[in-house]
Design a protein around this motif. Sequence first.
Motif, PDB file in Angstrom:
ATOM      1  N   SER A  80      -5.518  -5.072  13.415  1.00 49.38           N
ATOM      2  CA  SER A  80      -4.679  -5.764  12.709  1.00 49.38           C
ATOM      3  C   SER A  80      -4.874  -6.334  11.334  1.00 49.38           C
ATOM      4  O   SER A  80      -4.391  -6.203  10.273  1.00 49.38           O
ATOM      5  N   PRO A  81      -5.907  -7.258  11.488  1.00 48.29           N
ATOM      6  CA  PRO A  81      -6.398  -7.685  10.164  1.00 48.29           C
ATOM      7  C   PRO A  81      -6.826  -6.575   9.058  1.00 48.29           C
ATOM      8  O   PRO A  81      -6.444  -7.052   7.738  1.00 48.29           O
ATOM      9  N   LYS A 140      -3.362  -5.177   7.151  1.00 51.20           N
ATOM     10  CA  LYS A 140      -2.392  -5.959   6.295  1.00 51.20           C
ATOM     11  C   LYS A 140      -1.823  -5.172   5.085  1.00 51.20           C
ATOM     12  O   LYS A 140      -0.464  -5.534   5.101  1.00 51.20           O
ATOM     13  N   TYR A 193       0.936  -3.228   6.796  1.00 53.94           N
ATOM     14  CA  TYR A 193       1.776  -3.869   7.697  1.00 53.94           C
ATOM     15  C   TYR A 193       3.012  -4.637   6.656  1.00 53.94           C
ATOM     16  O   TYR A 193       3.949  -4.581   6.893  1.00 53.94           O
ATOM     17  N   ALA A 194       2.579  -4.962   5.391  1.00 57.54           N
ATOM     18  CA  ALA A 194       3.193  -5.804   4.502  1.00 57.54           C
ATOM     19  C   ALA A 194       4.116  -4.531   3.706  1.00 57.54           C
ATOM     20  O   ALA A 194       5.402  -4.769   3.866  1.00 57.54           O
ATOM     21  N   TYR A 217      -0.148  -5.859  -1.496  1.00 58.03           N
ATOM     22  CA  TYR A 217      -0.230  -5.244  -0.467  1.00 58.03           C
ATOM     23  C   TYR A 217       0.512  -3.847  -0.348  1.00 58.03           C
ATOM     24  O   TYR A 217       0.025  -2.938   0.153  1.00 58.03           O
TER      25      TYR A 217
END
Length: 299
Positions: free
Chosen positions: A193-194, A197, A200-201, A287
Amino acid sequence: MANKLRQKWTTEEIVLEIFNVVFMTCFVTMTVYPVLNTIAISFNEGIDAVRGGIYLWPRVFTLKNYRTVFHMENLLTGARISVLRTVIGSLSALFVNALLAFVVSRKNFLFRSQLSLFWLITMYVNGGLIPTFLLFRNLKLTGTFWVYVVPGMVSAWNMLVIRTFMEGIPDSLEESAQLDGAGYMTIFFKIISPLCKPVYATILLFIAVGHWNSWFDAMIYNRLKTQYTTLQYELMKLLSSVMQQSGSAESAKNATAASVTPVTIRAAASVVTMVPIIMLYPFLQQYFQTGLTIGGVKG
């Protein structure tokens, strides 16, 4: 030094550079002008706006258009529900799609190809409006807030984009974590997950815009439940009522007295709905491009 740099430019490069500058200038103008024009009309007096000729600045400045919009019945309720569905719906959908993408992206998952194909089919085939309504009614979702959140949690396109991004992460990171005794949930939250980003954004922005702009589901599933109305649905009803009444003589007199017209009301309502999303873009811009391009490289 400057003369040496100029000498390195060929004729083709100069022509290409000029073309790029002219093209991007025209593109930005075509993109920004409608927004600025809508803002100018929204601040202009209604009867004067009917004459036309308003471009980037209001000719007769007024705030009556926004007063009309903000004095709508159920506006605050709709705004609160829209914010709640955008926040809750976006975060929950991102989490569910990211978790599904993580499962499908694991090379040792037995049914990864079959599930990917199953979700891909849902992008092109659906049950139709009436079967969907009956399903939601049988699930006791109609007439509730959760009809905005639960049906949109899983999106095949969003899941496949996140999966493609995750497949580009080196396997060595996961293998190293497994050697240290990390389980799949630890790998997902602390390693995968990190690194995700950007995608995800990007997906979060897509989902949030969809939730914020949605009004059709409020009309279909919560039309009689005013406590679950949305801002977009209320603005849609305002625009519909204003345009329907604009042709009558009585409404023309009222419009003259109030100095508002369907043109200016539509512009003010558009500005009210687009401002929150425009304010969200700068926080996700760093992002957005990376997540969109990297997440869409593979099929």
